[in-house]
Every structure is written in C-alpha cells, then in structure tokens.
Design an enzyme around this catalytic site. Structure first.
Site, PDB file in Angstrom:
ATOM      1  N   ARG A  64      58.368 -95.821  27.463  1.00  0.00           N
ATOM      2  CA  ARG A  64      59.058 -96.833  26.657  1.00  0.00           C
ATOM      3  C   ARG A  64      58.944 -98.204  27.335  1.00  0.00           C
ATOM      4  NH1 ARG A  64      62.531 -96.254  22.759  1.00  0.00           N
ATOM      5  NH2 ARG A  64      63.010 -94.094  23.243  1.00  0.00           N
ATOM      6  N   ILE A  91      64.016 -97.695  19.673  1.00  0.00           N
ATOM      7  CA  ILE A  91      65.092 -98.156  20.552  1.00  0.00           C
ATOM      8  C   ILE A  91      64.454 -99.008  21.652  1.00  0.00           C
ATOM      9  CG2 ILE A  91      66.810 -97.392  22.245  1.00  0.00           C
ATOM     10  CD1 ILE A  91      67.402 -95.060  20.371  1.00  0.00           C
ATOM     11  N   ASN A 106      69.118-107.796  14.077  1.00  0.00           N
ATOM     12  CA  ASN A 106      68.726-106.549  13.416  1.00  0.00           C
ATOM     13  C   ASN A 106      69.525-106.396  12.126  1.00  0.00           C
ATOM     14  OD1 ASN A 106      67.601-103.870  13.170  1.00  0.00           O
ATOM     15  ND2 ASN A 106      69.567-103.053  13.851  1.00  0.00           N
ATOM     16  N   HIS A 108      71.153-103.347   9.814  1.00  0.00           N
ATOM     17  CA  HIS A 108      71.490-101.924   9.893  1.00  0.00           C
ATOM     18  C   HIS A 108      72.177-101.529   8.586  1.00  0.00           C
ATOM     19  CE1 HIS A 108      72.490 -98.122  11.761  1.00  0.00           C
ATOM     20  NE2 HIS A 108      73.692 -98.233  11.217  1.00  0.00           N
ATOM     21  N   SER A 135      74.829-104.451   7.526  1.00  0.00           N
ATOM     22  CA  SER A 135      75.250-105.452   8.502  1.00  0.00           C
ATOM     23  C   SER A 135      74.028-106.076   9.158  1.00  0.00           C
ATOM     24  CB  SER A 135      76.076-104.811   9.628  1.00  0.00           C
ATOM     25  OG  SER A 135      77.110-103.989   9.129  1.00  0.00           O
ATOM     26  N   ASP A 144      73.287-100.563  17.935  1.00  0.00           N
ATOM     27  CA  ASP A 144      74.029-100.929  16.718  1.00  0.00           C
ATOM     28  C   ASP A 144      75.450-101.414  17.012  1.00  0.00           C
ATOM     29  OD1 ASP A 144      71.792-100.109  15.266  1.00  0.00           O
ATOM     30  OD2 ASP A 144      72.533 -98.067  15.046  1.00  0.00           O
ATOM     31  N   GLU A 173      70.994-105.782   1.398  1.00  0.00           N
ATOM     32  CA  GLU A 173      70.240-106.117   2.619  1.00  0.00           C
ATOM     33  C   GLU A 173      69.317-107.308   2.357  1.00  0.00           C
ATOM     34  OE1 GLU A 173      68.362-103.025   4.928  1.00  0.00           O
ATOM     35  OE2 GLU A 173      69.575-101.472   3.984  1.00  0.00           O
TER      36      GLU A 173
HETATM   37  C1  GAR Z   1      66.403-100.770   6.004  1.00  0.00           C
HETATM   38  O1  GAR Z   1      67.310-100.096   5.188  1.00  0.00           O
HETATM   39  C2  GAR Z   1      67.056-101.168   7.313  1.00  0.00           C
HETATM   40  O2  GAR Z   1      68.402-101.516   7.173  1.00  0.00           O
HETATM   41  C3  GAR Z   1      66.902 -99.902   8.108  1.00  0.00           C
HETATM   42  O3  GAR Z   1      65.631 -99.411   7.782  1.00  0.00           O
HETATM   43  C4  GAR Z   1      65.300 -99.831   6.464  1.00  0.00           C
HETATM   44  C5  GAR Z   1      63.967-100.525   6.527  1.00  0.00           C
HETATM   45  O4  GAR Z   1      63.516-100.813   5.245  1.00  0.00           O
HETATM   46  N1  GAR Z   1      67.032-100.147   9.504  1.00  0.00           N
HETATM   47  C6  GAR Z   1      67.582 -99.277  10.345  1.00  0.00           C
HETATM   48  O5  GAR Z   1      68.001 -98.207  10.017  1.00  0.00           O
HETATM   49  C7  GAR Z   1      67.652 -99.757  11.778  1.00  0.00           C
HETATM   50  N2  GAR Z   1      68.377 -98.839  12.571  1.00  0.00           N
HETATM   51  P1  GAR Z   1      62.401-101.908   5.007  1.00  0.00           P
HETATM   52  O6  GAR Z   1      61.219-101.535   5.923  1.00  0.00           O
HETATM   53  O7  GAR Z   1      62.039-101.760   3.575  1.00  0.00           O
HETATM   54  O8  GAR Z   1      62.959-103.253   5.344  1.00  0.00           O
END
Ligand code: GAR
Length: 190
Positions: A64, A91, A106, A108, A135, A144, A173
């Site tokens: 990582r 991560i 980010n 979430h 969020s 998170d 989002e």
């Molecule tokens: C979104 O729903 C975002 O909130 C989530 O992944 C999806 C990505 O969709 N992120 C997480 O879960 C981060 N821990 P996208 O590629 O269409 O934007």
C-alpha cells in the site's frame, strides 16, 4: 481570476466526477483524473472533456505504501490545491493523508457518522432508519471520520431496496459534491 487546480481520483463509474465536470465551475480547473483501475468508466468521460487521465493500477504495487508514494508523485506533478476522491475505493495511508491535510475531500454515501465503510445503503436498510443520505467530508487518518462539509438527506421508503435507495442518494451526491468544491474554491472552507 485564478482557478483552483484540482485532481480527482476515481475507481469506477465516475458519475460524481461527471457531475463535477458538468457543473463547469468557473472557479476550478480539473488538471487530471487518476484511476487505480484501468477499466474505470469515468476515465472515458474525462478524456472526452479534454482532461488528462492517468491509471495507476494498485495491483502492480507490492505494498500500500509503495502505491501511495507513486500516487502522491503523480498527483503532485499537477500541483493541485484540492484533491477530490470521487468513488475512489482505496484506503489511503496516514502519510498520504497527512501530506494533503486540509485539501483532500471525499464523498461518502451515508449521513456520517452513521454507516461508515461499504454497503452503506444496505446498512441503512438493516438499521431501519427513516432518513439516509450522503456526506462530503475532509479526509483524515480515520476512515470516513473527517469534518463534514455538506450533507443531503433523502427519505427511506417502505419498499426500498439498496438499489432504489442508492439511486435516490446518488442524485443528492451529484448536487452536493460540486457545491462543496465551489465553497472550497471560494475559500469558505479554510
Ligand atoms: C458513490 O456513491 C460514492 O459516494 C461512493 O462510491 C460511489 C461512486 O460512484 N464512495 C464511497 O463509497 C467511498 N467510500 P461514482 O463512481 O459514480 O461517482
């Protein structure tokens, strides 16, 4: 007007990235999109919009730390003031996070601090909450858990499954991520 240069990190579909591109915010300049997956669909939309893209496949790195070091070098090449995680599903090490303290954000898919981690819509359904949402937050060492910038909530309906609930959240989002970025560019967040 000086635009805020940003780099976006993605892993997949890229619908949040698309919302950010489509917002066409005059205060920001998307200098690059970097994906840890070669097949991330979001790369295509970035390229169609003339944004430089890079792939840094995490599978090519033994640790990582070595992935994060290379990612940091790739990002810093573009000299961004803001780093936007848009569905970036890795991560990040504490060294990486510390390097970008205060300029790494980010999105979430939950109303943090509820439902950290993965499968947030299923977690919300199983918890039986009436409201769920998304969020945007600053990234800190704890997963998170960094300071929240903006949230949006949606109702959980009686016949929801994780797909229908997730689709309702995703609409929000796409509204709040460009808003948070705009506030950052307006220097309202620091
Ligand atoms: C979104 O729903 C975002 O909130 C989530 O992944 C999806 C990505 O969709 N992120 C997480 O879960 C981060 N821990 P996208 O590629 O269409 O934007």
């Amino acid at each position: 007007m000086t635009k805020i240069p940003l780099v976006a990190l993605i892993s997949g579909r890229g619908s949040n990235l698309k919302a950010i591109i489509d917002a066409n915010d005059p205060l920001i300049e998307i200098r690059a999109v970097i994906s840890n997956r070669p097949d991330a669909k979001g790369l295509i939309y970035a390229q169609e919009n003339g944004i430089p893209t890079e792939v840094l496949d995490h599978k090519q790195f033994a640790t990582r730390k070595s992935f994060d070091t290379h990612l940091q070098t790739s990002i810093d090449h573009y000299q961004p003031k803001l780093i936007v995680l848009a569905g970036f599903m890795r991560i990040l090490s504490s060294e990486f996070v510390a390097h970008y303290q205060g300029r790494l954000i980010n999105i979430h898919p939950s109303l943090l601090p509820a439902f950290k981690g993965l499968n947030t819509h299923q977690q919300a359904l199983e918890a039986g909450v009436k409201e769920h949402g998304a969020s945007v937050h600053f990234v800190t060492e704890d997963l998170d858990a960094g300071p929240v910038i903006i949230q949006a909530s949606v109702p959980v309906l009686p016949d929801d499954d994780s797909e229908s609930l997730g689709a309702r959240v995703l609409i929000e989002e796409h509204r709040i991520y460009p808003q948070a970025i705009h506030w950052f560019a307006e220097k309202h967040l620091f």
